[in-house]
Design an enzyme around this catalytic site. Structure first.
Site, PDB file in Angstrom:
ATOM      1  CE1 TYR A   1      48.463  10.462 -32.220  1.00 60.51           C
ATOM      2  CE2 TYR A   1      49.633  10.849 -34.019  1.00 60.51           C
ATOM      3  CZ  TYR A   1      49.740  10.475 -32.776  1.00 60.51           C
ATOM      4  OH  TYR A   1      50.881  10.410 -32.081  1.00 60.51           O
TER       5      TYR A   1
ATOM      6  CD  GLU B   1      53.989   9.482 -33.207  1.00 60.06           C
ATOM      7  OE1 GLU B   1      53.154  10.298 -33.207  1.00 60.06           O
ATOM      8  OE2 GLU B   1      55.380   9.793 -33.242  1.00 60.06           O
TER       9      GLU B   1
ATOM     10  CG  ASP C   1      53.660  17.316 -29.097  1.00 56.91           C
ATOM     11  OD1 ASP C   1      53.431  18.200 -28.213  1.00 56.91           O
ATOM     12  OD2 ASP C   1      53.076  16.094 -28.773  1.00 56.91           O
TER      13      ASP C   1
ATOM     14  CD  GLU D   1      54.228  13.072 -37.403  1.00 61.03           C
ATOM     15  OE1 GLU D   1      54.319  13.887 -36.834  1.00 61.03           O
ATOM     16  OE2 GLU D   1      53.469  12.002 -37.122  1.00 61.03           O
TER      17      GLU D   1
HETATM   18  C1  GCB Z   1      52.810  12.976 -33.626  1.00 60.93           C
HETATM   19  C2  GCB Z   1      54.315  13.165 -33.564  1.00 60.93           C
HETATM   20  C3  GCB Z   1      54.498  13.163 -31.759  1.00 60.93           C
HETATM   21  C4  GCB Z   1      53.501  13.924 -31.317  1.00 60.93           C
HETATM   22  C5  GCB Z   1      52.246  13.268 -31.492  1.00 60.93           C
HETATM   23  C6  GCB Z   1      51.016  14.081 -30.823  1.00 60.93           C
HETATM   24  O1  GCB Z   1      52.487  12.754 -34.728  1.00 60.93           O
HETATM   25  O2  GCB Z   1      55.221  12.197 -34.086  1.00 60.93           O
HETATM   26  O3  GCB Z   1      56.035  13.802 -31.699  1.00 60.93           O
HETATM   27  O4  GCB Z   1      53.777  13.931 -29.656  1.00 60.93           O
HETATM   28  O5  GCB Z   1      51.907  13.261 -32.625  1.00 60.93           O
HETATM   29  O6  GCB Z   1      50.513  13.580 -29.543  1.00 60.93           O
HETATM   30  O7  GCB Z   1      50.499  14.892 -31.213  1.00 60.93           O
END
Ligand code: GCB
Length: 587
Positions: free
Chosen positions: A457, A492, A171, A400
């Site tokens: 997330y 993250e 991403d 990941e």
């Molecule tokens: C993740 C990835 C990262 C993405 C992020 C997102 O888990 O490690 O590279 O940019 O999520 O914002 O979706």
């Protein structure tokens, strides 16, 4: 292999080749101007600059200065993404695979001092299951539905493949080209090739110096920050003792730096280093024997105009914004950064988790079992390049990977890399690989690392918009991790946020939601002593490839792409200020 960072001193010389080069897409007749170093992708409104997949050609004239006669002359590339072929007067002189680490090509036997030649660099930006970072091969979209089975959509995807579409399995925008500096370097023919330094808290500095083409004695002088000699010794391998050593402490402590001045025959190299120790003990991460709590957003090398191109002004601005945030660390998500950034972090006391470009290994078939040897090489080169930096406190093998679909196979892949990292690093830093939000109870890889780094997330990609349930779910998972008795970093977590979009009721994409999201996650983190770090995603908005989930890139920045704070930046500034003062979150 790693190469020493170019240095200009009384014995060594450097000529920077930055500026405007000639550039063209393979097959084009005409050359056009391009700035080096910088990604080429944002330097023209022509859509090909963003969408092209294949080889681009860069060229310029070089002249070896007459006064470099008799010296060992090289051209040093700090990074060319993702693979490069180097030609001199139209003849191939080197190839290099991988877009984030340096390589040099010796020119001494090819060109005389005073001679001029044409240097051509062919840079290939294609990514696949055989590259790091990984490409998807074919028309699979990284984000968004592919509508499988609809004949017209399937036909469209086939056409895309025929047209050579090359999508990332990650991403961030696939910025490429000559993104870091290129320099001509001159050293004596008998020269210092490599230096390894390891210092104990008592001030015992163990060193090893590799030389080439000289049997001259090696002298080592250790200088303090004021330039006074505080220890000295001779020999290619040995140890020097610094009396009353000053430690390298992370910000807001004092990141004291020493310099090892290495002299061998006609050559001289000065390597900075710090005295600091890192260790994992129980669920704690100790720097110089004291528990360290990581707090700072993950980054990207990303900015307008330059793309991923090295920019000293941007680096200084970003590190000053880290100070403003009271942040003490970042992870080099998702590739090794330019060497200048580590030098800055050494100087400013910002702690770095250094990551290989192994990103996109998230589906079984992408596991690319044939990637293992190359992955190991990249890891070795990264450690060789960065091992003397006191700011680097941990190695990340990648980001990941899929570790829960075939847990045993995943373990077989990652375990040898974990062991290699420990073997290759003379400072034996802790090693990790960053875990995806997955079926964590099936995973064998992430929980076997020295420190568990997990990207989560809750409240964004899942349980979207429902922060109360997100907290409930995150707490359930944290209960599970508590039983693993490992230090855990939330490496993250974030919410896309359009700067300037507001809502009294915090809804997704508003600045209020981003703050509410982080407040909710902080509440869960602050309850757990084994959580030793929080790394929001991301420091700043950044460019990605196009897709229905990305409005002008990834908007999870605490700052906009041009580095203006969103409300969440102020939130963390207050939170982390308190942490700096108390050593804990007391908010
Ligand atoms: C993740 C990835 C990262 C993405 C992020 C997102 O888990 O490690 O590279 O940019 O999520 O914002 O979706």
């Amino acid at each position: 292999m790693g190469t020493l960072y170019p240095q200009n001193n009384s014995f060594r010389m450097v000529q920077d080749l930055g500026g405007v080069w000639d550039f063209r897409f393979r097959g084009d007749a005409d050359w056009q101007p391009i700035a080096v170093p910088a990604s080429y992708n944002d330097q023209s409104p022509d859509p090909r600059f963003r969408n092209y997949a294949g080889i681009t050609e860069y060229r310029r004239k070089i002249t070896i200065p007459g006064r470099w006669k008799g010296m060992r002359v090289c051209v040093r590339f700090d990074a060319v993404a993702h693979s490069a072929r180097i030609l001199l007067n139209g003849r191939e002189i080197a190839r290099h695979r991988g877009g984030f680490l340096p390589f040099e090509v010796e020119l001494s036997d090819l060109l005389e001092a005073g001679e001029t030649a044409e240097l051509t660099v062919e840079a290939d930006n294609r990514i696949s299951h055989d590259t790091l970072p990984v490409g998807t091969e074919g028309a699979t979209a990284f984000f968004g539905s592919d509508n499988p089975g609809i004949p017209s959509v399937e036909a469209g995807k086939k056409l895309q493949e025929e047209r050579g579409i090359n999508r990332p399995a990650f991403d961030f925008f696939n910025y490429t080209g000559i993104q870091r500096p290129v320099r001509l370097t001159a050293t004596p023919r008998g020269y210092i090739r490599d230096i390894t330094l390891t210092a104990s808290l008592e001030g015992n500095v163990r060193y090893e110096v590799e030389t080439s083409g000289t049997e001259s004695e090696v002298q080592v002088e250790v200088l303090d920050a004021a330039g006074n000699t505080v220890a000295s010794c001779t020999g290619r391998k040995g140890s020097a003792v610094i009396p009353d050593p000053q430690l390298w402490e992370p910000w807001p402590g004092k990141p004291y730096l020493y310099t090892a001045r290495i002299i061998c025959g006609e050559d001289l190299y000065e390597q900075t280093f710090g005295i600091r120790e890192v260790r994992v003990e129980g669920t704690q991460f100790l720097i110089n024997g004291k528990p360290f709590r990581f707090h700072g957003p993950c980054k990207h090398e990303d900015s307008p105009f330059h793309g991923r191109g090295t920019d000293a002004c941007l680096n200084v601005t970003d590190i000053n914004l880290y100070h403003w945030l009271h942040a003490n660390c970042f992870r080099t998500s998702h590739y090794p950064y330019a060497e200048e950034m580590y030098q800055l972090c050494d100087r400013e006391g910002i702690v770095v988790v250094d990551e290989t470009p192994a990103v996109g290994m998230w589906a079984d078939e992408h596991y690319g079992w044939n990637l293992a040897a190359y992955h190991r090489q990249v890891l070795q080169d990264m450690i060789a390049r960065d091992r003397n930096h006191p700011c680097v406190v941990m190695w990340s093998l990648g980001n990941e990977p899929d570790t829960d679909t075939l847990p045993e196979k995943a373990y077989e892949y990652w375990r040898p890399l974990y062991e290699a990292a420990h073997r290759l690093d003379p400072q034996n830093r802790p090693v990790t690989v960053v875990g995806c939000q997955n079926r964590y109870e099936r995973d064998r890889v992430i929980c076997s690392m020295d420190v568990v780094l997990i990207n989560r997330y809750y409240g964004w990609y899942n349980l979207s918009g429902d922060l109360e349930t997100a907290k409930y779910a995150f707490r359930l998972e944290l209960d599970w991790w508590e039983k693993q008795h490992k230090p855990v970093i939330l490496s993250e977590y974030g919410a896309d946020t359009i700067a300037g979009l507001h809502g009294a009721a915090p809804e997704m994409f508003t600045e209020e939601y981003q703050v509410a999201f982080y407040e909710a996650m902080s509440e869960c983190l602050d309850e757990r002593g084994f959580v030793i770090g929080e790394m929001p995603w991301n420091f700043a908005d950044f460019s990605t490839c196009q897709g229905p989930m990305r409005a002008g890139g990834n908007r999870k920045g605490l700052f906009t792409r041009d580095r203006n704070p969103k409300m969440a930046a102020h939130y963390f500034r207050n939170r982390w200020k308190t942490m700096d003062q108390n050593g804990t979150a007391d908010v």
